[in-house]
Design a protein around this motif. Structure first.
Motif, PDB file in Angstrom:
ATOM      1  N   ASN A   1      10.068  27.845 -21.797  1.00 34.50           N
ATOM      2  CA  ASN A   1      10.378  26.881 -21.098  1.00 34.50           C
ATOM      3  C   ASN A   1       9.663  26.705 -19.881  1.00 34.50           C
ATOM      4  OD1 ASN A   1      12.231  25.833 -22.940  1.00 34.50           O
ATOM      5  ND2 ASN A   1      13.678  27.637 -22.173  1.00 34.50           N
ATOM      6  N   LEU A   2       8.309  26.823 -19.654  1.00 32.84           N
ATOM      7  CA  LEU A   2       7.598  26.724 -18.630  1.00 32.84           C
ATOM      8  C   LEU A   2       6.557  25.499 -18.789  1.00 32.84           C
ATOM      9  CD1 LEU A   2       6.685  30.595 -18.149  1.00 32.84           C
ATOM     10  CD2 LEU A   2       8.158  29.232 -16.865  1.00 32.84           C
ATOM     11  N   SER A   3       5.870  24.974 -17.746  1.00 32.94           N
ATOM     12  CA  SER A   3       5.018  23.998 -17.675  1.00 32.94           C
ATOM     13  C   SER A   3       3.853  24.297 -17.061  1.00 32.94           C
ATOM     14  CB  SER A   3       5.398  22.788 -16.955  1.00 32.94           C
ATOM     15  OG  SER A   3       4.544  21.792 -17.064  1.00 32.94           O
ATOM     16  N   ILE A   4       2.487  24.575 -17.506  1.00 27.90           N
ATOM     17  CA  ILE A   4       1.465  25.004 -17.161  1.00 27.90           C
ATOM     18  C   ILE A   4       0.633  23.486 -17.275  1.00 27.90           C
ATOM     19  CG2 ILE A   4       1.815  27.398 -17.693  1.00 27.90           C
ATOM     20  CD1 ILE A   4      -0.292  27.129 -19.833  1.00 27.90           C
ATOM     21  N   PRO A   5      -0.196  23.498 -16.114  1.00 24.46           N
ATOM     22  CA  PRO A   5      -1.235  22.415 -15.932  1.00 24.46           C
ATOM     23  C   PRO A   5      -2.617  22.189 -16.962  1.00 24.46           C
ATOM     24  CG  PRO A   5      -1.615  23.836 -14.173  1.00 24.46           C
ATOM     25  CD  PRO A   5      -0.541  24.604 -15.202  1.00 24.46           C
ATOM     26  N   PHE A   6      -2.606  22.997 -18.058  1.00 24.64           N
ATOM     27  CA  PHE A   6      -3.622  23.247 -18.921  1.00 24.64           C
ATOM     28  C   PHE A   6      -3.202  23.584 -20.207  1.00 24.64           C
ATOM     29  CE2 PHE A   6      -4.074  26.765 -16.371  1.00 24.64           C
ATOM     30  CZ  PHE A   6      -4.111  27.743 -17.338  1.00 24.64           C
ATOM     31  N   LYS A   7      -3.925  23.174 -21.395  1.00 31.89           N
ATOM     32  CA  LYS A   7      -3.437  24.025 -22.624  1.00 31.89           C
ATOM     33  C   LYS A   7      -4.316  25.250 -22.839  1.00 31.89           C
ATOM     34  CE  LYS A   7      -3.977  23.221 -27.710  1.00 31.89           C
ATOM     35  NZ  LYS A   7      -4.321  22.255 -28.538  1.00 31.89           N
TER      36      LYS A   7
END
Length: 123
Positions: free
Chosen positions: A106-112
């Motif tokens: 449940n985390l958002s990171i700014p890249f794949k």
């Protein structure tokens, strides 16, 4: 060749400018690949056997990494480190589980997370 006061002032100015550039570069490059790798070590077991849930220590490591990557330069560095690690893993390692970890935590990171991410576009 004689050194006059104008030359001394010019050399002093160059030294001051170069020192400022170096200090600024060190400030912006706060995140290192070793910090990225250390944060993600708890994820290795899940990547090798992606059964069940992602270990809490893995999610905590990614969460801490996101907090440490406060600048665009830090996020680009983290992206580059992950790209390098993914490329060095070779074809024998399935990278699919890696890219799913942020969602499962449940985390958002700014890249794949992949071997082909364009880190220059990370903000």
């Amino acid at each position: 060749m004689a050194i006059n006061s104008g030359s001394i002032r010019a050399m002093t100015l160059v030294i001051v400018i170069m020192s400022s550039v170096l200090v600024t570069a060190q400030v912006h490059a706060a995140l290192t690949c070793n910090q990225v790798y250390d944060a993600l070590k708890p994820c290795i077991s899940y990547v090798l056997k992606p059964n069940g849930s992602v270990p809490k220590a893995c999610c905590d490591g990614i969460s801490g990494l996101v907090k440490k990557a406060a600048t665009t330069e830090d996020r680009r560095m983290a992206c580059s480190c992950l790209n390098s690690a993914a490329k060095s893993a070779g074809r024998n390692v399935d990278l699919g589980p890696i890219s799913s970890i942020p969602d499962k935590c449940n985390l958002s990171i700014p890249f794949k997370i992949s071997a082909n991410a364009d880190c220059s576009k990370v903000n």
